[in-house]
Design a protein around this motif. Structure first.
Motif, short mmCIF file in Angstrom:
data_model
loop_
_atom_site.label_atom_id
_atom_site.label_comp_id
_atom_site.label_asym_id
_atom_site.label_seq_id
_atom_site.Cartn_x
_atom_site.Cartn_y
_atom_site.Cartn_z
N GLY A 2 -14.10 -10.49 -14.23
CA GLY A 2 -13.31 -9.26 -14.41
C GLY A 2 -13.05 -8.53 -13.12
N ARG A 3 -13.68 -9.02 -12.05
CA ARG A 3 -13.52 -8.30 -10.78
C ARG A 3 -12.78 -9.12 -9.73
NH1 ARG A 3 -19.38 -5.28 -9.84
NH2 ARG A 3 -19.37 -4.05 -11.77
N ARG A 4 -12.14 -10.18 -10.15
CA ARG A 4 -11.46 -11.01 -9.15
C ARG A 4 -10.18 -10.37 -8.65
NH1 ARG A 4 -12.35 -16.63 -12.45
NH2 ARG A 4 -14.60 -16.79 -12.06
N LEU A 5 -9.67 -9.38 -9.39
CA LEU A 5 -8.44 -8.74 -8.93
C LEU A 5 -8.70 -7.84 -7.72
CD1 LEU A 5 -6.69 -7.71 -12.27
CD2 LEU A 5 -6.04 -9.53 -10.69
N ALA A 6 -9.93 -7.34 -7.58
CA ALA A 6 -10.24 -6.43 -6.47
C ALA A 6 -10.08 -7.11 -5.11
CB ALA A 6 -11.64 -5.86 -6.64
N PRO A 7 -10.73 -8.29 -4.88
CA PRO A 7 -10.53 -8.94 -3.58
C PRO A 7 -9.09 -9.37 -3.37
CG PRO A 7 -11.79 -10.34 -5.06
CD PRO A 7 -11.73 -9.01 -5.69
N LEU A 8 -8.41 -9.76 -4.46
CA LEU A 8 -7.00 -10.14 -4.33
C LEU A 8 -6.15 -8.95 -3.90
CD1 LEU A 8 -5.14 -12.56 -4.69
CD2 LEU A 8 -4.73 -11.81 -7.03
N ALA A 9 -6.45 -7.77 -4.47
CA ALA A 9 -5.72 -6.56 -4.08
C ALA A 9 -6.02 -6.19 -2.64
CB ALA A 9 -6.10 -5.41 -5.01
N VAL A 10 -7.29 -6.31 -2.22
CA VAL A 10 -7.65 -6.02 -0.84
C VAL A 10 -6.94 -6.95 0.12
CG1 VAL A 10 -9.54 -6.05 0.84
CG2 VAL A 10 -9.87 -4.96 -1.38
N GLY A 11 -6.89 -8.23 -0.23
CA GLY A 11 -6.20 -9.20 0.63
C GLY A 11 -4.72 -8.92 0.75
N THR A 12 -4.10 -8.56 -0.38
CA THR A 12 -2.66 -8.24 -0.36
C THR A 12 -2.38 -7.00 0.47
OG1 THR A 12 -2.42 -9.22 -2.57
CG2 THR A 12 -0.67 -7.76 -1.80
N ALA A 13 -3.22 -5.96 0.28
CA ALA A 13 -3.05 -4.73 1.06
C ALA A 13 -3.26 -5.00 2.55
CB ALA A 13 -4.02 -3.67 0.57
N ALA A 14 -4.23 -5.86 2.86
CA ALA A 14 -4.49 -6.19 4.27
C ALA A 14 -3.29 -6.88 4.90
CB ALA A 14 -5.73 -7.06 4.38
N LEU A 15 -2.67 -7.81 4.15
CA LEU A 15 -1.47 -8.49 4.66
C LEU A 15 -0.33 -7.51 4.86
CD1 LEU A 15 -1.38 -11.85 2.64
CD2 LEU A 15 -1.72 -11.56 5.11
N ALA A 16 -0.18 -6.55 3.95
CA ALA A 16 0.87 -5.54 4.10
C ALA A 16 0.63 -4.68 5.34
CB ALA A 16 0.93 -4.67 2.85
N LEU A 17 -0.64 -4.32 5.57
CA LEU A 17 -0.97 -3.54 6.75
C LEU A 17 -0.66 -4.33 8.02
CD1 LEU A 17 -2.30 -1.12 8.19
CD2 LEU A 17 -4.51 -2.27 7.87
N ASP A 18 -1.06 -5.60 8.03
CA ASP A 18 -0.78 -6.44 9.20
C ASP A 18 0.73 -6.55 9.45
OD1 ASP A 18 -3.50 -6.88 9.47
OD2 ASP A 18 -3.45 -8.71 8.27
N GLY A 19 1.47 -6.73 8.37
CA GLY A 19 2.92 -6.86 8.51
C GLY A 19 3.54 -5.59 9.05
N PHE A 20 3.06 -4.44 8.56
CA PHE A 20 3.59 -3.17 9.05
C PHE A 20 3.26 -2.98 10.53
CE2 PHE A 20 2.79 1.34 10.02
CZ PHE A 20 4.08 1.84 9.82
N ALA A 21 2.03 -3.30 10.92
CA ALA A 21 1.63 -3.14 12.32
C ALA A 21 2.48 -4.03 13.23
CB ALA A 21 0.15 -3.47 12.49
N LEU A 22 2.71 -5.26 12.82
CA LEU A 22 3.51 -6.17 13.64
C LEU A 22 4.97 -5.72 13.71
CD1 LEU A 22 2.03 -9.60 12.50
CD2 LEU A 22 1.64 -8.40 14.67
N TRP A 23 5.51 -5.24 12.59
CA TRP A 23 6.89 -4.74 12.60
C TRP A 23 7.03 -3.54 13.53
CZ3 TRP A 23 8.36 0.19 10.85
CH2 TRP A 23 9.74 0.43 10.88
#
Length: 514
Positions: free
Chosen positions: A434-455
């Motif tokens: 029931g908690r597998r969505l949490a790490p998936l959400a963290v990973g997705t948010a981390a990728l979005a942050l990385d993308g924003f920083a690079l842009w």
């Protein structure tokens, strides 16, 4: 009739006396103006915390005032009017003199293509064959600052200048040569190579012999090493919009003709005196009056009433009248000026040919987040010298430039938080179903942050400041100290983090709940 005659003679005598007194008044008034300038500079240094400053004022071909304040380096060594300072873009006015000397000698022609003298010269655009010497002098070659940036280099070898110009072969053109104003320091670096090619002397040697020497510019130097031997002022940067710290910002020899010459305030005053006297300094002539007139002629419009001559911006001298009494631009004297902005220095040159006034100001520091604070000092000095009170500085920079250090610091905090959260989920092992969505959400948010920083770092900021990311990191040191680790985390960590996370989720699906 006789009484009228005596009355007329009396009136004439009074008029002559008044004219004599009027002629004697300006020097006294000017002395008061110089004192007011010095007081204003001291006040601004105290208010803004500026480390050191020096000024020279010339009138009618003669230096009439010089002064210096503050310290030249962390040891407390006093700043003097003879202390060399990195000039940044005010270097261009000296290079323009050298170019016009070669034009007078018949070795260069203003409307001849650069390739006539440098057959190897090219850019990544066939239109580069049309770039002329005049286009370079008037910043009308079509090159942009971003595509030709050199400021992040640390090269100090003699070959750096020509090799950097040769490397422009990969740079595109931003506009049609001769069609409009595109400011790029590379224009003047190319001019430096032209001078050294047609004269047969390295550019720095040429300046020392044909410009610095005749103008008694004893504390002016073409290289960093020579300036250091002459006790050059240390450069300071304003970190985090609060503290002035001595900061080593690259000053590559490749930028000598455009940006990295060194000179003192008094030496710069000698150069202004020569230009304002039609090319003559004392008993020496460095240029003919016709060449000086050509240098002063704005041939490219920048915006509104602002133009660009040969190494000089031109505009109406609005500082000559009170702000409350506006005058049409056409009724104002012509001002020629240029500011020099480096990561750790600020310089300013100004000339009013109609009145013979020249001003040279050097400051061994810069506030890259809000350089308009120092630019306001430049214009207020002109106001004071024309008998008017200074006006408060207006900050023109947008939020990204003013708070770029805070943005970079916030990105670093966000990246470090993202790293810690990612490691928390990755190192604790399998997640409950029931908690597998949490790490998936963290990973997705981390990728979005990385993308924003690079842009922001690779696209938006370089386009906004019209330069390379490497230049931003080097010229904005308080930004660079946070931005480098941000880029490292955004480039290196996302792939292993994503692979690791997906592998864990895949393993959890296969093995099922414990």
């Amino acid at each position: 009739m006789r009484s009228i005659s005596w009355l007329s003679r009396g009136l004439l005598l009074c008029l002559l006396l008044a004219a004599t007194l009027g002629a004697a008044a300006p020097p006294a008034q000017r002395g008061q103006d110089y004192q007011a300038v010095d007081s204003f500079l001291r006040e601004q240094m105290d208010t803004l915390g500026i480390p050191g400053a020096a000024i020279a004022v010339v009138r009618d071909g003669t230096r009439v005032h010089s002064a210096a304040f503050g310290h030249a380096d962390p040891s407390g060594r006093p700043m003097t009017a003879q202390t060399p300072v990195l000039l940044a873009s005010t270097s261009k006015s000296l290079t323009a003199i050298a170019v016009m000397q070669q034009v007078e000698a018949g070795r260069l022609r203003l409307d001849e293509p650069v390739r006539t003298y440098l057959p190897w010269f090219t850019l990544n655009d066939p239109r580069s064959a049309d770039i002329t010497v005049r286009h370079l002098l008037h910043q009308a070659s079509g090159m942009s600052s971003r595509d030709t940036a050199f400021e992040a280099s640390r090269r100090q070898d003699p070959e750096a200048l020509e090799e950097t110009v040769r490397a422009l072969a990969d740079a595109p053109l931003a506009g049609e040569p001769g069609r409009g104003f595109h400011y790029a320091s590379a224009n003047f670096n190319i001019l430096g190579v032209l001078v050294q090619t047609v004269s047969g002397q390295p550019f720095g040697d040429y300046l020392e012999e044909h410009v610095f020497g005749p103008l008694d510019m004893f504390h002016s130097h073409p290289t960093r090493a020579a300036a250091q031997d002459d006790n050059v002022a240390a450069g300071y940067s304003r970190w985090f919009s609060s503290s002035w710290l001595p900061t080593d910002v690259p000053a590559p020899l490749a930028g000598m003709p455009s940006s990295t010459l060194y000179a003192s305030a008094e030496d710069l005053g000698n150069g202004l005196a020569a230009l304002l006297d039609g090319g003559r300094y004392g008993g020496v002539r460095i240029l003919e009056p016709s060449s000086v007139a050509a240098m002063f002629e704005p041939r490219v419009q920048v915006d509104g009433s602002k133009g660009y001559a040969m190494g000089w911006f031109t505009r109406p001298l609005v500082e000559s009248v009170a702000p409350s009494r506006p005058v049409p631009d056409g009724d104002l004297p012509l001002l020629l000026e240029h500011q020099g902005e480096w990561g750790n220095s600020h310089t300013y040159l100004a000339m009013v040919p109609a009145s013979g006034l020249g001003v040279a100001l050097v400051i061994n520091g810069n506030d890259t987040a809000a350089p308009s604070r120092l630019k306001a000092i430049d214009t207020n000095i002109l106001r004071i010298l024309h008998g008017h009170s200074p006006v408060p500085a207006v900050i023109h920079e947008d939020w990204l430039q003013r708070y770029s250090w805070a943005v970079a610091l916030a990105l670093l905090v966000a990246e470090v938080l993202s790293l810690s959260l990612s490691l928390h989920f990755l190192l604790r092992g399998r997640s409950a179903p029931g908690r597998r969505l949490a790490p998936l959400a963290v990973g997705t948010a981390a990728l979005a942050l990385d993308g924003f920083a690079l842009w922001l770092c690779l696209a938006y900021a370089p386009a906004r400041f019209d330069t390379h990311l490497s230049v931003i990191i080097r010229q904005f040191p308080d930004v660079g100290v946070s931005l480098v680790p941000v880029l490292g985390l955004a480039v290196i960590w996302p792939i292993p983090r994503t692979v690791w996370l997906l592998a864990q989720l895949r393993t959890a699906e296969i093995t099922g709940p414990s």
